[in-house]
Design a protein around this motif. Structure first.
Motif, PDB file in Angstrom:
ATOM      1  N   ILE A 221       0.836  -1.211   0.000  1.00  0.00           N
ATOM      2  CA  ILE A 221       0.000   0.000   0.000  1.00  0.00           C
ATOM      3  C   ILE A 221       0.863   1.249   0.000  1.00  0.00           C
ATOM      4  O   ILE A 221       0.602   2.224  -0.727  1.00  0.00           O
ATOM      5  CB  ILE A 221      -0.942  -0.019   1.220  1.00  0.00           C
ATOM      6  N   LEU A 222       1.915   1.211   0.819  1.00  0.00           N
ATOM      7  CA  LEU A 222       2.803   2.373   0.868  1.00  0.00           C
ATOM      8  C   LEU A 222       3.505   2.595  -0.467  1.00  0.00           C
ATOM      9  O   LEU A 222       3.660   3.743  -0.928  1.00  0.00           O
ATOM     10  CB  LEU A 222       3.832   2.182   1.988  1.00  0.00           C
ATOM     11  N   ARG A 223       3.951   1.492  -1.117  1.00  0.00           N
ATOM     12  CA  ARG A 223       4.592   1.626  -2.433  1.00  0.00           C
ATOM     13  C   ARG A 223       3.612   2.192  -3.455  1.00  0.00           C
ATOM     14  O   ARG A 223       3.962   3.066  -4.259  1.00  0.00           O
ATOM     15  CB  ARG A 223       5.123   0.258  -2.901  1.00  0.00           C
ATOM     16  N   ALA A 224       2.365   1.645  -3.445  1.00  0.00           N
ATOM     17  CA  ALA A 224       1.361   2.146  -4.394  1.00  0.00           C
ATOM     18  C   ALA A 224       1.046   3.614  -4.142  1.00  0.00           C
ATOM     19  O   ALA A 224       0.915   4.415  -5.096  1.00  0.00           O
ATOM     20  CB  ALA A 224       0.086   1.304  -4.268  1.00  0.00           C
ATOM     21  N   GLU A 229       1.597   9.126  -5.645  1.00  0.00           N
ATOM     22  CA  GLU A 229       2.018  10.479  -5.321  1.00  0.00           C
ATOM     23  C   GLU A 229       3.003  11.002  -6.369  1.00  0.00           C
ATOM     24  O   GLU A 229       2.969  12.182  -6.775  1.00  0.00           O
ATOM     25  CB  GLU A 229       2.659  10.481  -3.923  1.00  0.00           C
ATOM     26  N   LYS A 230       3.904  10.103  -6.815  1.00  0.00           N
ATOM     27  CA  LYS A 230       4.880  10.492  -7.830  1.00  0.00           C
ATOM     28  C   LYS A 230       4.187  10.890  -9.132  1.00  0.00           C
ATOM     29  O   LYS A 230       4.505  11.925  -9.744  1.00  0.00           O
ATOM     30  CB  LYS A 230       5.827   9.322  -8.080  1.00  0.00           C
TER      31      LYS A 230
END
Length: 307
Positions: A221-224, A229-230
């Motif tokens: 979830i954090l990576r996604a 965000e990127k």
């Protein structure tokens, strides 16, 4: 002198007689008094005076609850097993007169009555039932003894089986059975302990797997969210760049208008924009009618300049 001695002797005898006629009955006692051999009355707690040479205390009765422990009695069960049982009887004298005249030896009478009643009750029960029914036997014996001893002025409060002694062979068999039962319970407890240990280990592994899965899920979830965000940041940057280009173009047009440029100049600017668009990779270009007019105007200007 002799008369004085006789007087003193008679005085002492009189005092002794008077003293012997006074009786003090202590607490929790009762005295059964007879007059000329017949029952005269029952003295309770306090001071009492009897008639000398006529009344006498026939029985001193203890009114407290008494305990009698009888020796083991042989009894036979319904399945023909001989065992020995000793009993303890708790009784209390409630009627001193009946106790004094009801039976010759009350304690012996209670013992014999207890043995007879016990044999009758045990004779209707099998060995296993006898060993597991102490309360039932106690209750039946107390009821039977209380009824039988009521004419004697005795109330049986409780009867307890102190000990039940089966034959030696049966004792050995019972000990073996108890040993086997203890071993069975020990095996069950050991198996339950191992089962609980296995369950705890499995639950620990399950909890660890759940925690790892949750950690992986949180990481994904954090990576996604980071990728999202990127992309958002890049899109915002591109949008901001386009906005700045458009703003610059709009400012240029505004400056041209403020400088007094006419419609022809504006169309030339549009033509320049179209020229930049034509430099792209498109294979088909649709030219607006305004731009076509501007192109014709440019050709006319070119011929005038040539002439």
């Amino acid at each position: 002198m002799a008369l004085a001695v006789v007087f003193i002797v008679f005085f002492i005898i009189g005092l002794w007689i008077v003293a012997s006629c006074i009786r003090i009955v202590p607490q929790a006692h009762a005295y059964v008094v007879e007059r000329l051999g017949a029952y005269q009355g029952t003295w309770s707690v306090g001071i009492h005076v009897k008639v000398p040479f006529i009344d006498r205390v026939a029985k001193r009765v203890l009114l407290k609850e008494q305990v009698v422990d009888f020796a083991p009695q042989p009894v036979i069960t319904k399945d023909n097993v001989t065992m020995r049982i000793d009993t303890v009887v708790f009784f209390q004298i409630t009627h001193p007169k009946l106790f004094a005249y009801g039976v010759e030896n009350p304690i012996m009478a209670i013992e014999n009555l207890t043995a007879t009643t016990l044999r009758n009750i045990i004779g209707e029960m099998e060995l296993d039932q006898t060993l597991t029914s102490r309360e039932v036997i106690n209750t039946k014996m107390r009821a039977s003894l209380d009824i039988a001893t009521d004419p004697w002025g005795i109330k049986v409060n409780r009867v307890e089986l102190k000990n039940i002694i089966p034959p030696a062979a049966i004792q050995d068999a019972m000990e073996k059975q108890m040993k086997a039962e203890r071993e069975r319970r020990e095996a069950i407890l050991r198996a339950e302990g191992e089962k609980k240990s296995t369950i705890l280990v499995a639950e620990g592994k399950k909890e660890s797997a759940i925690l790892e899965a949750e950690a992986e899920k949180e990481a994904a979830i954090l990576r996604a969210e980071a990728e999202k965000e990127k992309m958002i940041r890049e899109a915002e940057g591109e949008a901001e760049a386009i906005l700045k280009v458009q703003q610059a173009t709009a400012d240029g047009i505004r400056f041209i208008r403020e400088a007094g440029a006419d419609e022809a100049v504006l169309r030339l600017k549009s033509l320049e924009a179209f020229e930049k668009a034509a430099d792209g990779q498109s294979t088909k270009i649709i030219i607006p009618s305004e731009i076509q007019g501007i192109a014709g105007l440019a050709s006319s200007l070119k011929e005038i300049v040539t002439k």
